[in-house]
Design an enzyme around this catalytic site. Structure first.
Site, short mmCIF file in Angstrom:
data_model
loop_
_atom_site.label_atom_id
_atom_site.label_comp_id
_atom_site.label_asym_id
_atom_site.label_seq_id
_atom_site.Cartn_x
_atom_site.Cartn_y
_atom_site.Cartn_z
N ASP A 83 0.96 -1.08 -0.21
CA ASP A 83 0.04 0.30 -0.03
C ASP A 83 0.78 0.74 0.24
OD1 ASP A 83 -2.12 1.50 0.08
OD2 ASP A 83 -2.30 0.95 2.64
N HIS A 84 0.43 1.99 -0.70
CA HIS A 84 1.49 3.69 -1.06
C HIS A 84 2.74 3.39 -0.70
CE1 HIS A 84 -2.14 6.19 -0.75
NE2 HIS A 84 -1.95 5.22 -0.32
N HIS A 198 -7.39 9.76 4.43
CA HIS A 198 -7.79 8.31 4.93
C HIS A 198 -7.44 8.78 5.88
CE1 HIS A 198 -4.04 7.61 1.84
NE2 HIS A 198 -5.20 6.68 1.94
N GLY A 233 -9.12 5.33 0.83
CA GLY A 233 -10.01 5.73 2.46
C GLY A 233 -11.36 5.87 1.74
N SER A 235 -13.29 2.91 4.35
CA SER A 235 -14.10 3.35 5.50
C SER A 235 -15.26 3.68 5.53
CB SER A 235 -13.30 3.19 6.69
OG SER A 235 -11.91 2.11 6.64
N ILE A 276 -9.14 -0.66 2.52
CA ILE A 276 -10.60 -0.09 4.06
C ILE A 276 -9.66 -0.58 5.06
CG2 ILE A 276 -12.56 -1.35 5.08
CD1 ILE A 276 -13.93 -1.91 2.48
N ASP A 277 -8.70 0.25 6.18
CA ASP A 277 -8.62 -0.17 6.97
C ASP A 277 -9.25 0.30 8.24
OD1 ASP A 277 -6.31 -0.09 8.74
OD2 ASP A 277 -4.66 1.06 7.81
N THR A 278 -9.79 1.67 8.69
CA THR A 278 -10.00 2.38 9.87
C THR A 278 -11.41 1.24 10.07
OG1 THR A 278 -9.67 4.79 8.71
CG2 THR A 278 -11.53 4.24 10.33
ZN LIG Z 1 -4.62 5.12 0.84
#
Ligand SMILES: [Zn+2]
EC number: 4.1.2.13
Length: 354
Positions: A83-84, A198, A233, A235, A276-278
């Site tokens: 990621d990134h 994000h 970003g 979520s 999706i991370d948050t």
């Molecule tokens: Zn990102």
């Protein structure tokens, strides 16, 4: 072992009109939660690690974890994605550690803070795509800078994110430039900017077209119908997860994420990868807080981690079902990276840009 490249997975997703969530991991528990969800609904998955995750867990730990997850769940096509990535070295070392896909985010300079020029972005993304394709790995590029259309600011997460006020035009990907970018760089997937950012604090109200520009996605898809689009970003920051955290001693200010129905609309307009991370972090942390509050004598970390994994598994399962990913794992025959490399070399995987 079913390690799949991003390119093959998203080609399949495009053919059958579904989207694939990309969940971030830092540790074993998150990895197991994602794979349990995928197994429960027969879905392929994308697991991604940021530079922050790599320094938290150590590259070797992550590499062995992915190997272990692929061995424990041999029937689930698993794409391991950087990621990134901020430069060539980040991307190449990820591939060396078994990642099948990398994001070269040239929308920011190597410091992962300063918005880069278009020329810089094209040059570095093209170089990384060329190198990655030699070994069959996939590449995601990014055009436009992620940030809020409400505040004009990016949100730094895991040490990554634009700093300072951003011009409105930088926060929305230009469709004509997107065509030129894909042509010149030959990236397999394109992350676009449409007002998402994000972290948990994306919108101060339920987003409408003013602050979440789905129309940009539609316009890009019209010009690039064969390019796999990526929403970062994304979520949803569900109210019930905010409530659990706050009910058990947390103090998260009220916030709004990207509604699942907007993402589903995006999938109809060519979005194939949804980051999706948050939501996963919130699902786990809510359970840590709940156990800590409800059972103050508890001191076994597993008693915290098990309900946290269950909550994350349920969250991942819900997204795999909503995005239409469920039911597709058993239909995919994984193409080894060496074969993908041959296909790139023959030109058969060159992006169709007109
Ligand atoms: Zn990102």
């Amino acid at each position: 072992m079913a390690l799949i490249t991003l390119r093959q997975l998203l080609d399949h997703a495009a053919e059958y009109s579904y989207g694939v969530p990309a969940f971030n991991i830092n540790n074993m528990e998150q990895g197991l939660a994602i794979m349990e969800a995928a197994k429960a609904v027969d879905a392929p998955v994308i697991i991604q690690a940021s530079r922050g995750a790599r320094s938290y867990a150590n590259d070797i730990m992550l590499a062995k974890m992915i190997e272990a997850l692929a061995a424990i769940y041999p029937d689930i096509p698993l794409c391991m994605h950087q990621d990134h990535g901020n430069n060539e070295a980040t991307c190449m070392t990820a591939i060396r550690h078994g990642f099948t896909s990398v994001m070269m985010d040239g929308s920011l300079e190597g410091d992962a803070k300063t918005p880069a020029s278009y020329e810089y972005n094209v040059e570095i993304s093209e170089r990384v795509a060329r190198m990655a394709h030699w070994v069959g790995a996939s590449v995601e590029g990014e055009l436009g800078v992620l940030g809020s259309l409400e505040t004009g600011e990016g949100e730094a997460e895991d040490g990554h994110g634009a700093v300072g006020k951003l011009d409105h035009s930088m926060l929305l990907t230009d469709p004509d430039q997107a065509v030129d970018f894909v042509k010149k760089t030959q990236v397999d997937a394109l992350a676009i900017a449409c007002g998402t950012s994000h972290g948990a604090y994306k919108f101060s109200r339920k987003p409408d077209g003013e602050i979440l520009a789905m129309s940009v996605i539609e316009a890009i898809h019209k010009k690039l119908p064969n390019t796999h689009l990526v929403m970062h970003g994304s979520s949803s920051v569900p109210q019930d997860l905010q409530d659990i955290i706050n009910e058990f001693g947390g103090a998260m200010p009220q916030t709004f994420g990207v509604p699942v129905e907007e993402i589903v609309r995006g999938i109809k307009m060519g979005v194939r990868k949804v980051n999706i991370d948050t939501d996963c972090r919130m699902a786990m942390t809510g359970q840590f807080r709940r156990i800590a509050e409800q059972n103050k004598a508890e001191f076994d970390p597993r008693k915290f981690l098990k309900p946290a994994m269950d909550a994350m598994r349920d969250l991942c399962k819900a997204r795999l079902e909503a995005f239409g990913t469920a039911g597709h794992a058993s239909k995919i025959k994984v193409i080894p990276m060496d074969d993908m490399a041959k296909r790139y070399a023959s030109g058969s995987l060159a992006p169709k840009t007109n």
